[in-house]
Motif scaffolding. Structure first.
Motif, PDB file in Angstrom:
ATOM      1  N   ALA A 137       0.828  -1.208   0.000  1.00 53.05           N
ATOM      2  CA  ALA A 137       0.000   0.000   0.000  1.00 53.05           C
ATOM      3  C   ALA A 137       0.865   1.262   0.000  1.00 53.05           C
ATOM      4  O   ALA A 137       0.556   2.238  -0.705  1.00 53.05           O
ATOM      5  CB  ALA A 137      -0.937  -0.009   1.205  1.00 53.05           C
ATOM      6  N   ALA A 138       1.952   1.263   0.771  1.00 52.05           N
ATOM      7  CA  ALA A 138       2.836   2.430   0.818  1.00 52.05           C
ATOM      8  C   ALA A 138       3.528   2.646  -0.517  1.00 52.05           C
ATOM      9  O   ALA A 138       3.677   3.788  -0.985  1.00 52.05           O
ATOM     10  CB  ALA A 138       3.871   2.253   1.925  1.00 52.05           C
ATOM     11  N   LEU A 139       3.963   1.546  -1.160  1.00 54.35           N
ATOM     12  CA  LEU A 139       4.618   1.656  -2.463  1.00 54.35           C
ATOM     13  C   LEU A 139       3.650   2.189  -3.507  1.00 54.35           C
ATOM     14  O   LEU A 139       4.006   3.073  -4.311  1.00 54.35           O
ATOM     15  CB  LEU A 139       5.164   0.285  -2.878  1.00 54.35           C
ATOM     16  N   VAL A 140       2.421   1.677  -3.507  1.00 59.55           N
ATOM     17  CA  VAL A 140       1.418   2.148  -4.466  1.00 59.55           C
ATOM     18  C   VAL A 140       1.112   3.621  -4.223  1.00 59.55           C
ATOM     19  O   VAL A 140       0.978   4.412  -5.166  1.00 59.55           O
ATOM     20  CB  VAL A 140       0.145   1.285  -4.380  1.00 59.55           C
ATOM     21  N   GLU A 141       1.010   4.013  -2.947  1.00 58.78           N
ATOM     22  CA  GLU A 141       0.742   5.424  -2.627  1.00 58.78           C
ATOM     23  C   GLU A 141       1.850   6.306  -3.193  1.00 58.78           C
ATOM     24  O   GLU A 141       1.582   7.374  -3.776  1.00 58.78           O
ATOM     25  CB  GLU A 141       0.654   5.586  -1.112  1.00 58.78           C
ATOM     26  N   ASP A 142       3.096   5.886  -3.042  1.00 60.65           N
ATOM     27  CA  ASP A 142       4.237   6.651  -3.521  1.00 60.65           C
ATOM     28  C   ASP A 142       4.219   6.779  -5.039  1.00 60.65           C
ATOM     29  O   ASP A 142       4.390   7.874  -5.594  1.00 60.65           O
ATOM     30  CB  ASP A 142       5.529   5.977  -3.047  1.00 60.65           C
ATOM     31  N   LYS A 143       4.005   5.657  -5.744  1.00 57.11           N
ATOM     32  CA  LYS A 143       4.034   5.697  -7.207  1.00 57.11           C
ATOM     33  C   LYS A 143       2.788   6.364  -7.774  1.00 57.11           C
ATOM     34  O   LYS A 143       2.849   7.010  -8.835  1.00 57.11           O
ATOM     35  CB  LYS A 143       4.196   4.282  -7.760  1.00 57.11           C
ATOM     36  N   ALA A 144       1.650   6.232  -7.085  1.00 59.41           N
ATOM     37  CA  ALA A 144       0.447   6.934  -7.536  1.00 59.41           C
ATOM     38  C   ALA A 144       0.657   8.445  -7.465  1.00 59.41           C
ATOM     39  O   ALA A 144       0.171   9.195  -8.329  1.00 59.41           O
ATOM     40  CB  ALA A 144      -0.757   6.516  -6.694  1.00 59.41           C
ATOM     41  N   ALA A 145       1.392   8.902  -6.461  1.00 57.54           N
ATOM     42  CA  ALA A 145       1.700  10.334  -6.364  1.00 57.54           C
ATOM     43  C   ALA A 145       2.569  10.789  -7.533  1.00 57.54           C
ATOM     44  O   ALA A 145       2.403  11.897  -8.051  1.00 57.54           O
ATOM     45  CB  ALA A 145       2.394  10.624  -5.036  1.00 57.54           C
ATOM     46  N   VAL A 146       3.505   9.928  -7.956  1.00 62.39           N
ATOM     47  CA  VAL A 146       4.336  10.244  -9.125  1.00 62.39           C
ATOM     48  C   VAL A 146       3.458  10.355 -10.372  1.00 62.39           C
ATOM     49  O   VAL A 146       3.575  11.312 -11.161  1.00 62.39           O
ATOM     50  CB  VAL A 146       5.416   9.168  -9.328  1.00 62.39           C
TER      51      VAL A 146
END
Length: 210
Positions: A137-146
């Motif tokens: 979830a944290a990784l997806v949140e980070d890449k979704a922000a990109v």
């Protein structure tokens, strides 16, 4: 056929035979779990696949849950690596298309691992819920922000970033998780992954071109 264990090494390291037997058990577990799911797998079947006795298997893993967890743990880094590699400083469309290719390559090269992961999620992810709700979830949140930043800059067409990732997962992992169906429909002489790569690149390029 049953591998016999050597005495433990000084300092507690595994012997060659212990390493070989452990690897054989994990390979057998991957074959059995990916074919039958968790419920259909048994220690007897895993031991038979590994060409070890059940007592010898139990020397390494006390339960089928332990074999399953070891496989999932080994899988996680490889499974998250393609998304981690998406470069925030790269060219947006090229970065997304490269991610699609990496996910498709993972399905081509590790179909059993893909089915193992899918089966675990279909069971409600009892062994992976912490990872899904935490690290993933944290990784997806980070890449979704990109992705959101690229869209705000006009460098990608605006689509819901997390749903874009869900679509990439679905359209790439399908080729591993439903491989018999894919090959049956395409017939002999078709390389589903070569055709899928070209198709998915066209699909996502058209979707994301600003």
């Amino acid at each position: 056929m049953d591998g016999q264990d050597e005495p433990p090494r000084a300092g507690g390291g595994r012997t060659r035979i212990q390493e070989r037997n452990r690897a054989a058990i994990l390979e057998a577990g991957l074959a059995v779990f990916s074919a039958t799911g968790f419920s259909g797998a048994t220690l007897d079947r895993i031991a038979s696949e590994a060409k070890l006795s059940k007592p010898n298997l139990l020397y390494y893993f006390p339960s089928k849950e332990a074999v399953h967890m070891a496989l999932l743990t080994n899988l996680l880094d490889a499974w998250l690596a393609p998304l981690r590699a998406l470069d925030p400083e790269g060219e947006p469309v090229a970065e997304v298309l490269a991610y699609v290719r990496r996910k498709l390559d993972l399905s081509r090269d590790f179909p059993r691992e893909s089915r193992l992961f899918a089966n675990e999620v279909l069971r409600g992810a009892p062994h992976l819920s912490g990872v899904l709700e935490g690290e993933l979830a944290a990784l997806v949140e980070d890449k979704a922000a990109v992705l959101e930043r690229w869209m705000a800059e006009g460098r990608l067409a605006r689509v819901p970033p997390k749903h874009l990732l869900f679509s990439i997962w679905a359209l790439t992992q399908h080729y591993a998780d439903f491989e018999p169906q894919v090959r049956a429909v395409l017939g002999q002489g078709h390389d589903p992954f070569a055709e899928a790569g070209d198709y998915l690149e066209t699909l996502f390029r058209r979707l994301l071109a600003p």
